[in-house]
Design a protein around this motif. Structure first.
Motif, mmCIF file in Angstrom:
data_model
loop_
_atom_site.group_PDB
_atom_site.id
_atom_site.type_symbol
_atom_site.label_atom_id
_atom_site.label_comp_id
_atom_site.label_asym_id
_atom_site.label_seq_id
_atom_site.Cartn_x
_atom_site.Cartn_y
_atom_site.Cartn_z
ATOM 1 N N ASP A 81 22.090 -1.901 11.839
ATOM 2 C CA ASP A 81 21.316 -3.109 12.155
ATOM 3 C C ASP A 81 19.966 -2.809 12.797
ATOM 4 O OD1 ASP A 81 22.337 -2.173 14.525
ATOM 5 O OD2 ASP A 81 22.908 -4.134 15.320
ATOM 6 N N ARG A 82 19.673 -1.515 13.016
ATOM 7 C CA ARG A 82 18.394 -1.163 13.632
ATOM 8 C C ARG A 82 17.509 -0.305 12.742
ATOM 9 N NH1 ARG A 82 20.088 0.348 19.912
ATOM 10 N NH2 ARG A 82 21.118 -1.642 20.380
ATOM 11 N N PHE A 83 18.049 0.256 11.675
ATOM 12 C CA PHE A 83 17.200 1.171 10.898
ATOM 13 C C PHE A 83 16.116 0.437 10.120
ATOM 14 C CE2 PHE A 83 20.255 1.779 6.972
ATOM 15 C CZ PHE A 83 19.909 0.520 6.489
ATOM 16 N N TRP A 84 16.211 -0.911 10.059
ATOM 17 C CA TRP A 84 15.170 -1.684 9.391
ATOM 18 C C TRP A 84 13.831 -1.551 10.097
ATOM 19 C CZ3 TRP A 84 16.724 -3.579 4.854
ATOM 20 C CH2 TRP A 84 18.090 -3.824 4.662
ATOM 21 N N ARG A 85 13.831 -1.070 11.326
ATOM 22 C CA ARG A 85 12.585 -0.925 12.083
ATOM 23 C C ARG A 85 11.731 0.235 11.578
ATOM 24 N NH1 ARG A 85 15.162 -1.614 18.206
ATOM 25 N NH2 ARG A 85 16.183 -3.635 17.835
ATOM 26 N N LEU A 86 12.310 1.098 10.750
ATOM 27 C CA LEU A 86 11.552 2.220 10.197
ATOM 28 C C LEU A 86 10.693 1.743 9.024
ATOM 29 C CD1 LEU A 86 14.351 4.955 10.169
ATOM 30 C CD2 LEU A 86 12.309 4.952 11.614
ATOM 31 N N ALA A 87 9.421 2.107 9.050
ATOM 32 C CA ALA A 87 8.507 1.734 7.968
ATOM 33 C C ALA A 87 8.485 2.837 6.916
ATOM 34 C CB ALA A 87 7.100 1.508 8.518
ATOM 35 N N LEU A 88 8.605 2.442 5.662
ATOM 36 C CA LEU A 88 8.521 3.370 4.534
ATOM 37 C C LEU A 88 7.731 2.674 3.429
ATOM 38 C CD1 LEU A 88 12.160 4.814 4.416
ATOM 39 C CD2 LEU A 88 10.110 5.999 5.171
ATOM 40 N N ALA A 89 6.425 2.833 3.452
ATOM 41 C CA ALA A 89 5.552 2.133 2.511
ATOM 42 C C ALA A 89 5.640 2.755 1.120
ATOM 43 C CB ALA A 89 4.109 2.185 3.015
ATOM 44 N N PRO A 90 5.293 1.984 0.079
ATOM 45 C CA PRO A 90 5.228 2.573 -1.268
ATOM 46 C C PRO A 90 4.271 3.759 -1.292
ATOM 47 C CG PRO A 90 5.126 0.175 -1.397
ATOM 48 C CD PRO A 90 5.028 0.526 0.053
ATOM 49 N N GLY A 91 4.705 4.854 -1.889
ATOM 50 C CA GLY A 91 3.889 6.062 -1.956
ATOM 51 C C GLY A 91 3.895 6.902 -0.701
ATOM 52 N N SER A 92 4.727 6.558 0.280
ATOM 53 C CA SER A 92 4.745 7.306 1.541
ATOM 54 C C SER A 92 5.576 8.576 1.432
ATOM 55 C CB SER A 92 5.295 6.437 2.678
ATOM 56 O OG SER A 92 6.650 6.089 2.427
ATOM 57 N N LEU A 93 5.298 9.516 2.332
ATOM 58 C CA LEU A 93 6.002 10.800 2.412
ATOM 59 C C LEU A 93 6.723 10.891 3.747
ATOM 60 C CD1 LEU A 93 3.160 13.207 1.182
ATOM 61 C CD2 LEU A 93 4.753 11.868 -0.204
ATOM 62 N N THR A 94 7.948 11.410 3.719
ATOM 63 C CA THR A 94 8.746 11.631 4.927
ATOM 64 C C THR A 94 9.399 12.998 4.825
ATOM 65 O OG1 THR A 94 9.170 9.261 5.250
ATOM 66 C CG2 THR A 94 10.717 10.811 6.278
ATOM 67 N N GLY A 95 9.257 13.813 5.859
ATOM 68 C CA GLY A 95 9.782 15.173 5.828
ATOM 69 C C GLY A 95 11.044 15.326 6.658
ATOM 70 N N VAL A 96 12.083 15.896 6.066
ATOM 71 C CA VAL A 96 13.366 16.117 6.741
ATOM 72 C C VAL A 96 13.786 17.559 6.513
ATOM 73 C CG1 VAL A 96 15.781 15.393 6.956
ATOM 74 C CG2 VAL A 96 14.021 13.714 6.317
ATOM 75 N N GLU A 97 14.355 18.173 7.530
ATOM 76 C CA GLU A 97 14.897 19.518 7.386
ATOM 77 C C GLU A 97 16.270 19.581 8.046
ATOM 78 O OE1 GLU A 97 11.839 20.801 10.954
ATOM 79 O OE2 GLU A 97 11.661 21.725 8.990
#
Length: 409
Positions: free
Chosen positions: A375-391
């Motif tokens: 119920d809280r992860f909606w606060r994360l912004a992920l715009a079209p064409g965006s990049l997010t790095g995870v390791e």
């Protein structure tokens, strides 16, 4: 007329070898540093790295003032002479990068600004050289400074700032006088067993699995606010989305280097975006429909305004109740099960993966990595064409290097 100075550099440990670039933008009147950029390039030549530094500097300057007069200062005689039109560009990789740099120069000229190139001795380019070494060390830096107290001065010193790490680097704390140990080079790990972190255990300092999450480019559905889940009309990219896909491809190529694989969802907009990225990396994209957007059933094709007006309670349930599903759609729990099954395989494969997909599945991944409730992860912004790095390391520890990066668009 505003004056900006771009200082850029790039390097390769081996030529070709482990490469990275660095660039900064100064106020032409005061010498104050306004922006800094650095990033790894994988295995590349020194000249490719230098051109990449130039492009990063021009892009950073464009974000500050596209109509400013810019002086580019570099210690690469080759790049300066080629960009000034006095030497020919013969190598294919350099020709492509030179064309990209010239397009940035043309855009500035069209906006009323100008660009001129000046060769400087290496001893006068130490700030950009340091940033390029940061890139070769595996750091990705994207910093912008406002005018005023705490901004950098013309002696090259910098205020405390957050460093975005490229996927694949262990946590780094930078201090002005700190020595950094170079990351170990090695072959990508395969067939890894990923476990949950053990409290109190020593951290795994090996090579993590690196994943770059790329949200697809714009579609007409996205622009109009229409829902387009799995099982809907499956729209393709619009004209702006195609341009975003190419911008993503250029950014991903500079960020991950040549050894990454490309994995897309089965939906058309993700496959189109992934195809552009795969072409830039010289690889074939693979589809995995476990990363498709959530199935929204009878809400597909409707606008958020329509849904909020007609089904306000049900919309609230979709956001808060993981078991809620629309007729013909799927619940969050069902989505999470299929997405995390695919995610575990991506992590276990090791190496570097560019995963092209959609907002809700990526929120599932980030919630899993960061421990964020549904119920809280909606606060994360992920715009079209965006990049997010995870390791993710083999002991289960994970790090999110950056989220929703859109500076390339």
């Amino acid at each position: 007329m505003t004056r900006l100075v771009v200082e850029a550099d790039g390097g390769s440990r081996g030529n070709p070898g482990v490469a990275g670039y660095g660039a900064l933008v100064r106020d032409g009147a005061t010498g104050r540093v306004l922006a800094e950029r650095a990033a790894p390039l994988g295995k590349q030549s020194n000249n490719v790295a230098e051109y990449s530094g130039l492009i990063a500097g021009l892009e950073a300057a464009a974000r500050i003032d596209l109509a400013a007069d810019v002086e580019v200062r570099m210690d690469s005689k080759l790049v300066v002479e080629q960009m000034s039109g006095r030497w020919k560009v013969k190598h294919e990789d350099m020709r492509r990068l030179a064309l990209e740099a010239r397009e940035l120069c043309r855009a500035r000229s069209a906006a009323g600004g100008s660009v001129r190139f000046t060769w400087i001795p290496r001893a006068d380019n130490t700030a950009a050289d340091k940033l390029s070494n940061d890139g070769m060390d595996g750091l990705t830096i994207d910093r912008s400074y406002a005018e005023g107290p705490g901004a950098s001065t013309n002696d090259g010193t910098r205020p405390d700032a957050v460093i975005d790490r490229a996927p694949g680097q262990a946590p780094v704390i930078e201090e002005e006088s700190a020595d950094r140990e170079e990351g170990a080079e090695g072959e990508p790990l395969t067939g890894r067993e990923v476990t949950d972190p053990v409290p109190g255990a020593a951290p795994d300092l090996g090579v993590p699995t690196r994943v770059l999450l790329v949200r697809h480019g714009l579609t007409d559905f996205t622009v109009r606010g229409w829902l387009d889940g799995r099982g809907g009309e499956d729209p393709g990219l619009n004209q702006d989305g195609v341009a975003q896909a190419q911008a993503c491809a250029d950014a991903v190529r500079r960020l991950v280097g040549p050894d990454a694989r490309v994995l897309t969802s089965g939906l058309y907009r993700a496959r189109q975006t992934g195809a552009a990225i795969a072409a830039a990396l010289g690889v074939e994209a693979t589809e995995d429909d476990r990363f498709d957007e959530q199935g929204l059933g009878d809400w597909d094709g409707k606008s958020m305004g329509q849904v909020a007006a007609r089904w306000p309670d049900e919309l609230a349930a979709l956001r808060t109740d993981p078991a809620y599903a629309r007729p013909g759609g799927e619940s969050h729990d069902e989505l999470r099960e299929r997405v995390l099954a695919g995610w575990r395989e991506v992590v276990a494969a090791g190496g570097a993966t560019v995963l092209v997909g959609h907002r809700k599945p990526f929120l599932v991944v980030l919630a899993e990595v960061l421990g964020i409730p549904h119920d809280r992860f909606w606060r994360l912004a992920l715009a079209p064409g965006s990049l997010t790095g995870v390791e993710v390391w083999a002991d289960g520890n994970a790090s999110v290097s950056f989220v929703n990066r859109t500076s390339h668009l």
